[in-house]
Design an enzyme around this catalytic site. Structure first.
Site, PDB file in Angstrom:
ATOM      1  N   LYS A  13       0.826  -1.219   0.000  1.00 44.35           N
ATOM      2  CA  LYS A  13       0.000   0.000   0.000  1.00 44.35           C
ATOM      3  C   LYS A  13       0.857   1.263   0.000  1.00 44.35           C
ATOM      4  CE  LYS A  13      -2.293  -0.861   3.835  1.00 44.35           C
ATOM      5  NZ  LYS A  13      -1.809  -2.173   4.254  1.00 44.35           N
ATOM      6  N   ARG A  88      -9.284   1.162   9.309  1.00 50.15           N
ATOM      7  CA  ARG A  88      -8.797  -0.180   9.610  1.00 50.15           C
ATOM      8  C   ARG A  88      -9.825  -0.970  10.413  1.00 50.15           C
ATOM      9  NH1 ARG A  88      -3.129   0.656   9.142  1.00 50.15           N
ATOM     10  NH2 ARG A  88      -1.873  -1.202   9.390  1.00 50.15           N
ATOM     11  N   ARG A 122      11.771  -5.810   4.851  1.00 52.48           N
ATOM     12  CA  ARG A 122      11.485  -4.376   4.805  1.00 52.48           C
ATOM     13  C   ARG A 122      12.444  -3.579   5.702  1.00 52.48           C
ATOM     14  NH1 ARG A 122       5.282  -2.633   4.902  1.00 52.48           N
ATOM     15  NH2 ARG A 122       5.244  -3.179   7.086  1.00 52.48           N
ATOM     16  N   ARG A 152      11.582  -1.948  11.430  1.00 54.29           N
ATOM     17  CA  ARG A 152      10.490  -1.535  12.318  1.00 54.29           C
ATOM     18  C   ARG A 152      10.269  -2.601  13.382  1.00 54.29           C
ATOM     19  NH1 ARG A 152       5.539  -0.101   8.374  1.00 54.29           N
ATOM     20  NH2 ARG A 152       4.417  -1.111  10.060  1.00 54.29           N
ATOM     21  N   ARG A 163      -0.072  -9.054  13.517  1.00 60.45           N
ATOM     22  CA  ARG A 163      -0.652  -8.002  12.663  1.00 60.45           C
ATOM     23  C   ARG A 163      -1.559  -8.603  11.602  1.00 60.45           C
ATOM     24  NH1 ARG A 163       4.420  -5.131  10.749  1.00 60.45           N
ATOM     25  NH2 ARG A 163       3.072  -4.118   9.233  1.00 60.45           N
TER      26      ARG A 163
HETATM   27  P1  ADP Z   1       1.154  -1.777   7.646  1.00 57.20           P
HETATM   28  O1  ADP Z   1       2.499  -2.108   7.161  1.00 57.20           O
HETATM   29  O2  ADP Z   1       0.538  -2.832   8.493  1.00 57.20           O
HETATM   30  O3  ADP Z   1       0.242  -1.280   6.572  1.00 57.20           O
HETATM   31  P2  ADP Z   1       1.122   0.824   8.949  1.00 57.20           P
HETATM   32  O4  ADP Z   1       2.398   1.520   8.728  1.00 57.20           O
HETATM   33  O5  ADP Z   1      -0.078   1.282   8.164  1.00 57.20           O
HETATM   34  O6  ADP Z   1       1.399  -0.697   8.738  1.00 57.20           O
HETATM   35  O7  ADP Z   1       0.700   0.873  10.495  1.00 57.20           O
HETATM   36  C1  ADP Z   1       1.573   0.437  11.524  1.00 57.20           C
HETATM   37  C2  ADP Z   1       0.824   0.329  12.847  1.00 57.20           C
HETATM   38  O8  ADP Z   1       0.247   1.607  13.205  1.00 57.20           O
HETATM   39  C3  ADP Z   1      -0.381  -0.616  12.846  1.00 57.20           C
HETATM   40  O9  ADP Z   1       0.007  -1.961  13.051  1.00 57.20           O
HETATM   41  C4  ADP Z   1      -1.224  -0.041  13.998  1.00 57.20           C
HETATM   42  O10 ADP Z   1      -0.702  -0.416  15.257  1.00 57.20           O
HETATM   43  C5  ADP Z   1      -1.023   1.442  13.842  1.00 57.20           C
HETATM   44  N1  ADP Z   1      -2.073   2.028  12.975  1.00 57.20           N
HETATM   45  C6  ADP Z   1      -1.888   2.584  11.731  1.00 57.20           C
HETATM   46  N2  ADP Z   1      -3.075   2.988  11.219  1.00 57.20           N
HETATM   47  C7  ADP Z   1      -4.019   2.675  12.131  1.00 57.20           C
HETATM   48  C8  ADP Z   1      -5.447   2.809  12.179  1.00 57.20           C
HETATM   49  N3  ADP Z   1      -6.141   3.349  11.173  1.00 57.20           N
HETATM   50  N4  ADP Z   1      -6.102   2.365  13.303  1.00 57.20           N
HETATM   51  C9  ADP Z   1      -5.432   1.820  14.321  1.00 57.20           C
HETATM   52  N5  ADP Z   1      -4.091   1.658  14.342  1.00 57.20           N
HETATM   53  C10 ADP Z   1      -3.391   2.068  13.269  1.00 57.20           C
END
Ligand code: ADP
Length: 207
Positions: A13, A88, A122, A152, A163
């Site tokens: 994404k 989410r 990553r 990360r 996750r």
């Molecule tokens: P991913 O690689 O899973 O797409 P992101 O960078 O979007 O990861 O998000 C990393 C973390 O930040 C998530 O695992 C969550 O803990 C938190 N997070 C991000 N966006 C949201 C959201 N919309 N609602 C709740 N937690 C979020």
């Protein structure tokens, strides 16, 4: 133009969002990037969210909804925006309906067995937050700003599985939610980034 990207962690994404936003001249709103910036800067919000994020859980709906509400009113969102990582949960999607009307939700579909591999390679920039994958970029400093790259905390194998399971429970239901609204488009994300990008561009151009 108001777009939403859906898809499991590791679907690509962020990579695609960056390119699409540049191409169409819209703002890239990544709640994950916003939260990581808060953590780097050690803000109250960042400190409060840290433990949940590092365990692979979700930050509370109230906090995230408030963050997005403020963000979409900033001047760079006037031409439109792409939400990456939000909504989410169903509660977040319902709250979004009260904030704005979306034009399209693009679901980037990638089989579960591919995700773990992708995520384990990553790397992130500690300075500007740019993302890399070791299969394509082997240096340990950022190409854009020169700061060191790091893994990360939530990309460690034990957290990744959590996750993915949180995604299956809380986020996957959004696919039906947007399908029922007639806004869903599916893209096969298990191809090269260039092929995936071409598909998404064509979908967005059809709006
Ligand atoms: P991913 O690689 O899973 O797409 P992101 O960078 O979007 O990861 O998000 C990393 C973390 O930040 C998530 O695992 C969550 O803990 C938190 N997070 C991000 N966006 C949201 C959201 N919309 N609602 C709740 N937690 C979020």
């Amino acid at each position: 133009m108001k777009l939403i990207f859906l898809g499991p962690p590791g679907a690509g994404k962020g990579t695609q969002a960056e390119k699409i936003c540049e191409y169409f001249g819209i703002a890239h709103i990544s709640t994950g990037d916003m939260l990581r910036r808060e953590m780097r800067e050690g803000t109250e919000l960042g400190n409060a969210a840290k433990a949940v994020i590092e365990a692979g859980g979700l930050v509370s709906d109230d906090i995230i909804i408030g963050m997005v509400k403020n963000r979409v009113n900033e001047p760079d969102c006037e031409n439109g925006f792409l939400l990456d990582g939000f909504p989410r949960t169903i509660a977040q999607a319902e709250a979004l309906e009260g904030i704005t009307a979306e034009d399209m939700a693009v679901n980037i579909d990638v089989p579960a067995e591919v995700l773990v591999d992708r995520i384990s390679g990553r790397r992130m920039c500690s300075g500007c937050g740019a993302g890399y994958h070791i299969s394509k970029y082997t240096k340990d400093t950022c190409e854009k700003c020169g700061a060191p790259l790091y893994i990360r905390d939530d990309d460690k194998p034990e957290t990744v599985l959590n996750r993915i399971s949180v995604y299956n429970d809380k986020t996957q239901p959004l696919i039906d939610f947007y399908d029922n609204k007639g806004l869903l488009k599916n893209v096969d994300g298990n191809r090269t980034p260039e092929e995936v990008l071409a598909d998404i561009k064509a979908l967005v151009e059809s709006i």
